[in-house]
Design an enzyme around this catalytic site. Structure first.
Site, mmCIF file in Angstrom:
data_model
loop_
_atom_site.group_PDB
_atom_site.id
_atom_site.type_symbol
_atom_site.label_atom_id
_atom_site.label_comp_id
_atom_site.label_asym_id
_atom_site.label_seq_id
_atom_site.Cartn_x
_atom_site.Cartn_y
_atom_site.Cartn_z
ATOM 1 N N THR A 145 32.101 24.327 43.147
ATOM 2 C CA THR A 145 31.746 22.935 42.703
ATOM 3 C C THR A 145 32.733 22.783 42.128
ATOM 4 O O THR A 145 34.011 23.647 41.116
ATOM 5 C CB THR A 145 30.735 22.583 41.420
ATOM 6 O OG1 THR A 145 30.606 23.437 40.412
ATOM 7 C CG2 THR A 145 29.134 23.317 42.383
ATOM 8 N N GLU A 159 26.320 21.121 46.401
ATOM 9 C CA GLU A 159 25.293 22.360 47.192
ATOM 10 C C GLU A 159 24.968 21.854 48.373
ATOM 11 O O GLU A 159 23.729 22.318 48.648
ATOM 12 C CB GLU A 159 24.191 21.787 45.878
ATOM 13 C CG GLU A 159 24.861 22.720 45.136
ATOM 14 C CD GLU A 159 26.198 21.849 43.856
ATOM 15 O OE1 GLU A 159 26.504 21.085 44.054
ATOM 16 O OE2 GLU A 159 26.079 22.382 42.140
ATOM 17 N N LYS A 183 20.900 5.563 27.545
ATOM 18 C CA LYS A 183 19.505 5.263 27.042
ATOM 19 C C LYS A 183 19.334 4.437 26.303
ATOM 20 O O LYS A 183 19.582 4.622 24.829
ATOM 21 C CB LYS A 183 18.756 6.522 26.660
ATOM 22 C CG LYS A 183 18.412 7.777 27.273
ATOM 23 C CD LYS A 183 17.886 9.290 27.158
ATOM 24 C CE LYS A 183 18.423 9.749 28.474
ATOM 25 N NZ LYS A 183 19.373 10.256 28.661
ATOM 26 N N TRP A 240 16.338 3.402 30.713
ATOM 27 C CA TRP A 240 17.594 3.509 31.547
ATOM 28 C C TRP A 240 18.381 2.518 31.692
ATOM 29 O O TRP A 240 17.621 1.499 32.428
ATOM 30 C CB TRP A 240 17.414 4.673 32.529
ATOM 31 C CG TRP A 240 16.332 5.871 31.961
ATOM 32 C CD1 TRP A 240 16.674 6.530 31.033
ATOM 33 C CD2 TRP A 240 16.495 6.834 33.212
ATOM 34 N NE1 TRP A 240 16.056 7.528 30.880
ATOM 35 C CE2 TRP A 240 15.674 8.175 32.137
ATOM 36 C CE3 TRP A 240 15.908 6.915 33.788
ATOM 37 C CZ2 TRP A 240 14.978 8.838 32.727
ATOM 38 C CZ3 TRP A 240 15.493 8.073 34.602
ATOM 39 C CH2 TRP A 240 15.779 9.096 33.547
HETATM 40 P P1 ADP Z 1 30.839 18.032 41.224
HETATM 41 O O1 ADP Z 1 29.980 18.821 41.302
HETATM 42 O O2 ADP Z 1 32.611 18.840 41.343
HETATM 43 O O3 ADP Z 1 31.296 16.188 40.759
HETATM 44 P P2 ADP Z 1 30.562 16.933 44.351
HETATM 45 O O4 ADP Z 1 31.122 16.498 45.470
HETATM 46 O O5 ADP Z 1 29.471 17.918 44.553
HETATM 47 O O6 ADP Z 1 31.033 17.543 42.664
HETATM 48 O O7 ADP Z 1 29.344 16.107 43.898
HETATM 49 C C1 ADP Z 1 28.161 15.503 43.520
HETATM 50 C C2 ADP Z 1 27.664 14.165 43.252
HETATM 51 O O8 ADP Z 1 28.803 13.152 43.182
HETATM 52 C C3 ADP Z 1 26.235 13.402 43.790
HETATM 53 O O9 ADP Z 1 25.426 14.711 42.222
HETATM 54 C C4 ADP Z 1 26.167 12.013 42.918
HETATM 55 O O10 ADP Z 1 26.085 12.360 41.584
HETATM 56 C C5 ADP Z 1 27.667 11.635 42.837
HETATM 57 N N1 ADP Z 1 28.107 11.407 44.391
HETATM 58 C C6 ADP Z 1 28.045 12.135 45.652
HETATM 59 N N2 ADP Z 1 28.422 10.503 46.652
HETATM 60 C C7 ADP Z 1 27.703 9.441 45.619
HETATM 61 C C8 ADP Z 1 27.648 7.991 46.289
HETATM 62 N N3 ADP Z 1 27.740 7.474 47.193
HETATM 63 N N4 ADP Z 1 27.292 6.827 44.940
HETATM 64 C C9 ADP Z 1 27.053 7.544 43.908
HETATM 65 N N5 ADP Z 1 27.318 8.734 43.233
HETATM 66 C C10 ADP Z 1 27.457 9.734 44.336
#
Ligand code: ADP
Length: 549
Positions: A196, A339, A447, A452
């Site tokens: 990640t 993940e 918050k 929220w």
């Molecule tokens: P990292 O964990 O390195 O940030 P990831 O590519 O695994 O990279 O990112 C996952 C996160 O990205 C998700 O949990 C979410 O918060 C965000 N994410 C992914 N796609 C979207 C989307 N279409 N809209 C909003 N957030 C998104």
């Protein structure tokens, strides 16, 4: 709920027990789509053309070469590379011999990279020559790596004395036979490894199994509607979550693939898409901003472009409208994470929604996507109680399925809740049609007075303002309300809207009590290695910010 225990009286099915492995995907494409194109804008510049037939032959040469180098099942082989045909070959050859292809994000800080290479104990690192300087910095500080191999021919190999004798990739594979007897092994064997990026904490390794990658590909081609007619450009990097799985999914249906190499600016992407008649491209919003700017100045879309998949961060409504209304390019919003391999949901409209007005369609499309078979979704409150799927209640998004992580690489503990779900760290709503809407990362949610406020929705609304080029919203301590939103903007030109002007505009899109308490302007926003705004850095930068009394 615990999974049900064994039932008595079950009779085994009598179908073949054939493992789901990655190498047969390329063998299939090589055998039956042998003349289908694999096109790359090479790192050196010129367009490189090959086919699935030739790719499969070279994958077999590479598999022989890796064995000759002593790479054994379970060994880790790293890549520091852009999206290219050679990177594709590595994906298949490494996993095909039972080893693990560890894609390293070259945009990580070098310290991070050393830690990751050492943690994975990679034996080889294949790198694009653009990263020669980086490799020189890594060479003597990661003892597990036996060899750094540049992805080029001898003529383009770096001659930097710090690197010592260098064997170029093309010379490595040249002497080897172009046939290889792909071994069969347990489908739960690891095929690839991606850490990640640390946007959400310290990097952790996600180890994808062959089974997960193949099942994910079946899901990807159906949910993203990829077919043999497609020419697919994954603008998402092959070093991050396997370019969202496209390099496995496209060969499954015989779709042509186009790789952008290192040139991801709007003009280069436009020219490549135009020249190769790309039908479908996938990427994060920041990249599409560049492409849209270029499309506007060209006054047209790249020829052949039918749809774009936008994920990794929220697709603003203004972007969805620009693609769909200005250029007739369909947008499919999607959500996923490292993940989840990464496909979690994809936004396609159910037939009953196709008659919606354009404004309503855009609103629906700005939701991250619709549930797909294979990924179970639920939202829960602070105490783990399930919340209703009514499109209103927002809770912690948890997922479960055959391509969702169970535990991190070299971590014994399961990364799951007691009843076997993975908590994504996102806050979302879900509706009865399966549409999921991310309102925030749990860490970014603001918050205010016990309620929220969605920073994502505020940012996307702000991006629709004509003066705003980039926007981020963070929560700042407030003596009465706990936190209130601060809007941080990069403007398109010299004009700087006042707070009253911005709030007048935003007030038409979001509840009044969400409106930013203050607005501030910056030259640029910190962007992380996967193209996302780094809220952690912004919170650090504005930690002493106080609203005027
Ligand atoms: P990292 O964990 O390195 O940030 P990831 O590519 O695994 O990279 O990112 C996952 C996160 O990205 C998700 O949990 C979410 O918060 C965000 N994410 C992914 N796609 C979207 C989307 N279409 N809209 C909003 N957030 C998104």
């Amino acid at each position: 709920m615990m999974p049900p225990g064994p039932l008595s009286g079950l009779i085994p099915g009598q179908m073949m027990d054939r493992p789901l492995l990655v190498a047969p995907l390329m063998r299939f494409a090589g055998d039956y789509h042998g003349d289908t194109a694999v096109v790359t804008r090479s790192v050196e510049g010129p367009i490189h053309r090959t086919t699935y037939g030739e790719t499969h032959r070279r994958v077999q040469k590479l598999a022989n070469a890796l064995k000759a180098l002593g790479i054994k099942p379970g060994d880790r082989v790293a890549t520091l590379a852009w999206n290219t045909w050679r990177h594709l070959e590595l994906y298949y050859a490494v996993a095909g011999i039972g080893a693990i292809c560890h894609t390293v994000n070259p945009r990580l800080p070098i310290e991070h990279m050393r830690l990751i290479l050492a943690h994975a104990t990679d034996r080889l690192v294949f790198y694009d020559t653009t990263f020669t300087e980086l490799v020189a910095g890594l060479k003597n500080s990661v003892p597990c790596v036996e060899q750094f191999i540049p992805l080029c021919d001898a003529a383009h190999a770096p001659s930097d004395p710090r690197l010592g004798d260098v064997l170029a990739y093309e010379d490595l594979i040249a002497p080897h036979a172009e046939t290889f007897d792909w071994p069969e092994f347990n489908e739960n064997t690891a095929a690839s490894l991606c850490y990640t990026s640390g946007t959400t904490g310290t990097p952790k390794g996600v180890l994808y199994s062959h089974r997960a990658l193949v099942l994910h590909s079946y899901s990807m081609v159906s949910s993203s509607r990829m077919t043999v007619d497609d020419v697919i450009l994954p603008v998402v990097p092959m070093f991050h979550v396997n370019a969202w799985g496209v390099p496995y999914a496209a060969p499954m249906v015989g779709a042509a693939q186009v790789f952008a190499g290192r040139a991801m600016d709007g003009q280069s992407l436009f020219e490549l898409m135009d020249g190769e008649a790309v039908t479908c491209a996938l990427g994060v919003p920041t990249l599409w901003m560049g492409l849209l700017t270029h499309m506007r100045s060209a006054g047209r879309k790249p020829k052949g472009l039918e749809r774009v998949v936008i994920g990794g961060a929220a697709a603003p409504e203004s972007m969805i409208e620009a693609f769909e209304l200005e250029f007739g390019v369909e947008v499919n919003h999607a959500w996923g994470m490292t993940e989840t391999t990464p496909l979690g949901v994809v936004n396609t409209l159910k037939p009953k929604f196709k008659a919606l007005s354009q404004a309503e369609r855009t609103k629906l499309k700005s939701k991250q996507g619709r549930a797909i078979f294979g990924v179970d979704l639920r939202i829960v409150d602070e105490h783990g109680n399930a919340l209703p799927h009514d499109g209103v209640a927002a809770g912690h998004l948890q997922v479960r399925g055959p391509w969702i992580i169970q535990s991190y690489f070299k971590h014994d503990a399961r990364a799951l809740t007691a009843d076997g779900w993975f908590d994504t760290g996102d806050i979302a709503t879900l509706d009865g049609d399966g549409y999921m809407h991310i309102t925030d990362r749990a860490k970014d949610v603001i918050k205010s007075g016990g309620e929220w406020i969605s920073s994502v929705d505020l940012e996307n609304a702000a991006l629709g303002h004509p003066d705003v080029a980039m926007a981020a919203v963070i929560g700042i301590h407030h003596p009465r309300w706990t936190e209130r939103p601060l809007l941080i903007c990069v403007t398109k030109g010299a004009a700087r809207p006042t707070l009253a002007e911005i709030n007048d505009y935003l007030g038409r899109k979001v509840p009044k009590w969400w409106l930013p308490e203050a607005i501030t302007f910056v030259e640029s926003l910190p962007i992380g290695p996967t193209g996302k705004i780094q809220k952690v850095k912004l919170r650090e930068q504005f930690k002493d910010y106080r609203f005027d009394a």
